[in-house]
Design an enzyme around this catalytic site. Sequence first.
Site, PDB file in Angstrom:
ATOM      1  N   ARG A 279       0.845  -1.199   0.000  1.00 19.71           N
ATOM      2  CA  ARG A 279       0.000   0.000   0.000  1.00 19.71           C
ATOM      3  C   ARG A 279       0.874   1.241   0.000  1.00 19.71           C
ATOM      4  O   ARG A 279       1.853   1.326   0.749  1.00 19.71           O
ATOM      5  CB  ARG A 279      -0.937   0.007   1.216  1.00 19.71           C
ATOM      6  N   ARG A 408       0.771  -6.681  12.543  1.00 27.22           N
ATOM      7  CA  ARG A 408       0.143  -6.084  13.725  1.00 27.22           C
ATOM      8  C   ARG A 408      -0.046  -7.119  14.829  1.00 27.22           C
ATOM      9  O   ARG A 408       0.000  -6.790  16.019  1.00 27.22           O
ATOM     10  CB  ARG A 408      -1.171  -5.416  13.346  1.00 27.22           C
TER      11      ARG A 408
END
Length: 441
Positions: A279, A408
Amino acid sequence: MLDPALLRNQTAALGERLAARGYVLDVAAVEALESERKAIQARTQELQNLRNTRSKEIGVLMGGIARLTAAGELDQAEHNRARAEQAKAEVAGFGDELKASEVRLEEIRGRIEAIALGIPNLPADDVPAGADEHGNVEQHRWGTPRVFDFEVRDHVELGARHGWLDGDTAARLSGARFTVLRGQLARLHRALAQFMLDLHAGEHGYEETNVPVIVNAESLVGTGQLPKFEEDMFVTSLGEHRRYLISTAEISLTNIVREQIIEAARLPLRMAAHSLCFRSEAGSGGRDTRGMIRQHQFEKVELVSIVRPEDSDAEHARMTRAAETVLEKLGLPYRKVLLCTGDMGFAARRTYDLEVWLPSQQTYREISSCSTCGDFQARRMQARWRNPDTGKPELVHTLNGSGVAVGRALIAVMENYQQADGAISVPEVLRGYMGGVERIA
């Protein structure tokens, strides 16, 4: 893409419904285009009919000339010839106008389609109204955040102390928002992905699938990243071929059914993939530049379901529960949040976010989004199933969810399982993937 009938026949009402998502539909422009489209389409059909009628008339007249000449009716034959020439001139005129009308009609259709491709999905009835994340509604919490008797370190400090997490080297290699992982921390990262895949394939019934991370534009249009979000994508070109690095394996997985008609017995299709994701983080500004929270390159285990329309709400709950199970087995406190109309993704009609507790920030941060898209993506992809009750193809419903973001999850494990000496305890469910290691230091 929404049902074209909504844009065509209920433009003003659609504009009001989209306003809840913060999307402004130019109702006047759409209505003007639609009015012109109808007029030109009617004229085009009229010209086509006139051309066909005159062409048949020319055929009859020309066929009669030889017969009349043979019968000695020369005046009538000449009359037919004159009428045929006049009709030919008319047909030529019709052809010029018809060509111009067809070109204009195609232009208008293209403009309407471009507008339609930029319109987000409509929210489900149970989605709360809201302008941004402040309008989201917490559903429940699981687990109790740990109370530490020493000063909590964030994942960057924990990783840097042992050379496990190296942003400086990554910056020399690739620039900002990249990370090099080493040693046992790299192994822990890999263990997390393997654990998630085994869990979803074994307990939750998702078929493990390995997919390309480079896709064509048609795939991105199908799931809604193009044309609206091209700036968020990394692009690669080879000769005349322009392709894109995926921002999520949802793109590749969902497009497996593009332009397909699936037999009812095959539904639901449930697929899971572990992949690299890319991204550009366009518009993120200076947010989360420290560490691994917001990276240009990261890894994720993605879940995708293709279902009958009547099963999509139940499948949404099932998929979200599968993602929750990952966090619960890892022993990571989290909360489940129903996103409001102003915070949902472009293709979603309802989204649940799972937010994991990060001790260094004393807050919950997103680690998974699970969305049901209804027939929005299926209409763009022309993905259908054959309804056995009617025997006819109908649009499927598509769903996608993170099960979960690997980077994460690594951050959350590091921070929640940190020890006073900077070591990190390995969650019990991961020890088998770590060769029995219980603690990395």
